[in-house]
Enzyme design. Structure first.
Site, PDB file in Angstrom:
ATOM      1  N   ASP A  40     -41.646  22.506 -89.414  1.00 31.66           N
ATOM      2  CA  ASP A  40     -41.273  23.545 -89.442  1.00 31.66           C
ATOM      3  C   ASP A  40     -41.465  24.143 -88.118  1.00 31.66           C
ATOM      4  O   ASP A  40     -41.273  25.341 -87.653  1.00 31.66           O
ATOM      5  CB  ASP A  40     -42.213  24.534 -90.546  1.00 31.66           C
ATOM      6  CG  ASP A  40     -43.702  24.303 -89.940  1.00 31.66           C
ATOM      7  OD1 ASP A  40     -43.932  23.721 -88.898  1.00 31.66           O
ATOM      8  OD2 ASP A  40     -44.624  24.955 -91.002  1.00 31.66           O
ATOM      9  N   GLU A  42     -44.061  24.267 -86.195  1.00 28.98           N
ATOM     10  CA  GLU A  42     -45.306  24.851 -85.604  1.00 28.98           C
ATOM     11  C   GLU A  42     -46.178  23.577 -84.765  1.00 28.98           C
ATOM     12  O   GLU A  42     -45.608  22.463 -84.881  1.00 28.98           O
ATOM     13  CB  GLU A  42     -46.280  25.138 -86.736  1.00 28.98           C
ATOM     14  CG  GLU A  42     -45.909  26.487 -87.697  1.00 28.98           C
ATOM     15  CD  GLU A  42     -46.687  26.768 -88.603  1.00 28.98           C
ATOM     16  OE1 GLU A  42     -48.012  26.151 -88.932  1.00 28.98           O
ATOM     17  OE2 GLU A  42     -46.515  27.838 -89.429  1.00 28.98           O
ATOM     18  N   GLN A 100     -44.400  40.642 -65.880  1.00 28.41           N
ATOM     19  CA  GLN A 100     -44.620  41.844 -66.934  1.00 28.41           C
ATOM     20  C   GLN A 100     -45.986  42.490 -66.626  1.00 28.41           C
ATOM     21  O   GLN A 100     -46.694  42.237 -67.306  1.00 28.41           O
ATOM     22  CB  GLN A 100     -44.288  41.636 -68.017  1.00 28.41           C
ATOM     23  CG  GLN A 100     -44.192  42.886 -69.024  1.00 28.41           C
ATOM     24  CD  GLN A 100     -43.098  43.728 -68.660  1.00 28.41           C
ATOM     25  OE1 GLN A 100     -41.939  43.120 -68.246  1.00 28.41           O
ATOM     26  NE2 GLN A 100     -43.130  44.883 -69.023  1.00 28.41           N
ATOM     27  N   ASP A 171     -37.863  40.938 -50.530  1.00 21.85           N
ATOM     28  CA  ASP A 171     -38.362  42.204 -50.925  1.00 21.85           C
ATOM     29  C   ASP A 171     -39.687  42.595 -50.317  1.00 21.85           C
ATOM     30  O   ASP A 171     -40.369  41.763 -49.640  1.00 21.85           O
ATOM     31  CB  ASP A 171     -38.060  42.437 -52.267  1.00 21.85           C
ATOM     32  CG  ASP A 171     -39.009  41.435 -53.026  1.00 21.85           C
ATOM     33  OD1 ASP A 171     -40.058  40.883 -52.458  1.00 21.85           O
ATOM     34  OD2 ASP A 171     -38.661  41.203 -54.197  1.00 21.85           O
ATOM     35  N   LYS A 194     -34.809  45.209 -51.668  1.00 23.98           N
ATOM     36  CA  LYS A 194     -34.023  44.734 -52.893  1.00 23.98           C
ATOM     37  C   LYS A 194     -34.345  45.969 -53.719  1.00 23.98           C
ATOM     38  O   LYS A 194     -35.426  46.292 -54.031  1.00 23.98           O
ATOM     39  CB  LYS A 194     -35.010  43.420 -53.403  1.00 23.98           C
ATOM     40  CG  LYS A 194     -34.348  42.843 -54.951  1.00 23.98           C
ATOM     41  CD  LYS A 194     -34.990  41.800 -55.027  1.00 23.98           C
ATOM     42  CE  LYS A 194     -36.106  41.741 -56.002  1.00 23.98           C
ATOM     43  NZ  LYS A 194     -36.763  40.688 -56.688  1.00 23.98           N
ATOM     44  N   ARG A 196     -33.719  46.401 -58.312  1.00 23.53           N
ATOM     45  CA  ARG A 196     -33.230  45.726 -59.333  1.00 23.53           C
ATOM     46  C   ARG A 196     -33.024  46.701 -60.437  1.00 23.53           C
ATOM     47  O   ARG A 196     -34.154  47.637 -60.700  1.00 23.53           O
ATOM     48  CB  ARG A 196     -34.380  44.745 -60.045  1.00 23.53           C
ATOM     49  CG  ARG A 196     -33.960  43.789 -61.066  1.00 23.53           C
ATOM     50  CD  ARG A 196     -35.077  42.949 -61.616  1.00 23.53           C
ATOM     51  NE  ARG A 196     -35.521  41.991 -60.954  1.00 23.53           N
ATOM     52  CZ  ARG A 196     -34.818  40.797 -60.989  1.00 23.53           C
ATOM     53  NH1 ARG A 196     -33.870  40.445 -61.793  1.00 23.53           N
ATOM     54  NH2 ARG A 196     -35.077  39.581 -60.052  1.00 23.53           N
ATOM     55  N   GLY A 227     -32.617  32.879 -60.280  1.00 28.90           N
ATOM     56  CA  GLY A 227     -31.858  32.697 -59.148  1.00 28.90           C
ATOM     57  C   GLY A 227     -31.074  33.910 -58.546  1.00 28.90           C
ATOM     58  O   GLY A 227     -30.588  33.822 -57.509  1.00 28.90           O
ATOM     59  N   GLY A 228     -31.024  35.042 -59.171  1.00 26.98           N
ATOM     60  CA  GLY A 228     -30.324  36.094 -58.871  1.00 26.98           C
ATOM     61  C   GLY A 228     -30.684  36.712 -57.156  1.00 26.98           C
ATOM     62  O   GLY A 228     -29.851  36.782 -56.311  1.00 26.98           O
TER      63      GLY A 228
HETATM   64  C1  R5P Z   1     -39.727  39.875 -58.162  1.00 27.13           C
HETATM   65  O1  R5P Z   1     -40.351  40.598 -57.688  1.00 27.13           O
HETATM   66  C2  R5P Z   1     -40.247  38.401 -57.602  1.00 27.13           C
HETATM   67  O2  R5P Z   1     -40.921  38.348 -56.395  1.00 27.13           O
HETATM   68  C3  R5P Z   1     -38.579  37.414 -57.649  1.00 27.13           C
HETATM   69  O3  R5P Z   1     -38.001  37.688 -56.457  1.00 27.13           O
HETATM   70  C4  R5P Z   1     -38.027  37.592 -58.781  1.00 27.13           C
HETATM   71  O4  R5P Z   1     -39.023  37.539 -60.089  1.00 27.13           O
HETATM   72  C5  R5P Z   1     -37.069  36.281 -58.918  1.00 27.13           C
HETATM   73  O5  R5P Z   1     -36.450  36.596 -60.139  1.00 27.13           O
HETATM   74  P1  R5P Z   1     -34.930  36.139 -60.167  1.00 27.13           P
HETATM   75  O6  R5P Z   1     -34.953  34.474 -59.655  1.00 27.13           O
HETATM   76  O7  R5P Z   1     -34.549  36.260 -61.588  1.00 27.13           O
HETATM   77  O8  R5P Z   1     -34.126  36.849 -59.331  1.00 27.13           O
END
Ligand code: R5P
Length: 300
Positions: A40, A42, A100, A171, A194, A196, A227-228
């Site tokens: 199931d 688990e 988070q 960033d 940066k 977001r 990777g964004g």
């Molecule tokens: C953000 O503050 C982190 O340091 C990374 O730059 C970020 O979490 C990378 O996430 P992603 O690859 O989705 O852009």
């Protein structure tokens, strides 16, 4: 090799790739763990060795699928504590949910707080992790917690592979790590900016007129997830005339098509710590040694 009597190492599910190295570094017996999935979905684990009377170091990867990994860690801890074992140190090379670390939008949880509080409640006395997204999150763990930033091994890898590198922080959050790496290598560094979108996750990156033309640049960050961030920074640096673009991170999560994005953005190579299961196309540097050193210190 240091032999510490009375201690044992238990490695959780999805942790085989660093476990035998850690056991050798610590000089302690490796206790086998059986695991399977019930039909199931688990999870099941069983400590398949003698832990009675021992203090245990528990090492566990919180890699994909993170929620299963976390649950399997919790039931492994339960099995240990129920056998009367003291979990003297918990080694989590990658701490899932650490990004988070606050409620960015009203109504959101501080997920890392939930995780660290549960780990404390389950009986972990000390925690060792590699490059948590924000070190202040460790205040939610009730025992003693160590965040190891792999400056030396990352700098060594970059020096081995890239000639005359320019270190780039994508960033403001990556500033300290990048400046420490640049200082260790003895080279220069710059910081991009940066933004977001908190709802869509879309990233916008700009450089404030830095001259990168003809330079081998190395983008240094804590994690590649989708990777964004790195792909945007790499494309921008290539457009600005950088010679080769490399990326060095602590955690190469590589969610979805991250590797494809990086390739398309012209990233020559990705260097990452061995905090997550190995992927082809990533060059790893080892952090098990620095983790073992800290764990030995905890064990006294
Ligand atoms: C953000 O503050 C982190 O340091 C990374 O730059 C970020 O979490 C990378 O996430 P992603 O690859 O989705 O852009």
């Amino acid at each position: 090799m240091v032999r510490i009597l009375g201690y044992a190492l238990l490695c959780g599910t999805r942790s085989e790739w660093f476990c035998s190295r850690l056991s050798k570094e610590l000089g302690v017996e490796l206790i086998p763990l059986e695991s399977k999935k019930f039909p199931d979905g688990e999870s099941y684990v069983r400590i398949a060795g003698d832990v009675e009377g021992k203090d245990v170091v528990l090492a566990h990867s919180l890699s994909f699928p993170q929620n299963d990994s976390i649950w399997e860690l919790l039931i492994t801890m339960e099995a240990l504590v129920d056998s009367g074992v003291n979990i003297v140190a918990l080694y989590l090379p990658y701490l899932a949910y650490s990004r988070q670390d606050r409620a960015f939008l009203p109504g959101e949880p501080i997920s890392v707080k939930a995780l660290l509080q549960i780990l404390s409640f389950m009986g972990a006395k000390a925690l060792v992790t590699i490059d948590i997204h924000k070190e202040y999150s460790l205040k939610y763990f009730r025992g003693i917690a160590y965040n190891l930033i792999p400056v030396d091994p990352m700098a060594e890898k970059i020096s081995e592979r890239v000639s005359d590198p320019l270190i780039v922080a994508p960033d403001v959050g990556a500033f300290q790590r990048a400046s420490a790496i640049a200082e260790k290598i003895g080279t220069d560094f710059i910081q991009l900016s940066k933004k977001r979108d908190l709802k869509t996750g879309e990233v916008a990156i700009s450089s404030e007129g830095f001259d990168v033309s003809g330079r081998n640049v190395v983008i240094v960050d804590d994690i590649i997830s989708t990777g964004g961030t790195v792909a945007k920074a790499a494309s921008m640096l290539r457009d600005a005339g950088a010679k080769e673009v490399y990326v060095a991170v602590s955690h190469a999560l590589m969610a979805g098509d991250a590797q494809k994005k990086l390739k398309e953005a012209g990233v020559a190579s990705v260097f990452a710590a061995n905090t997550l299961p190995p992927l082809s196309g990533v060059e790893y540097y080892d952090v098990t040694g620095i983790a073992a050193e800290k764990i030995r210190e905890i064990l006294g």
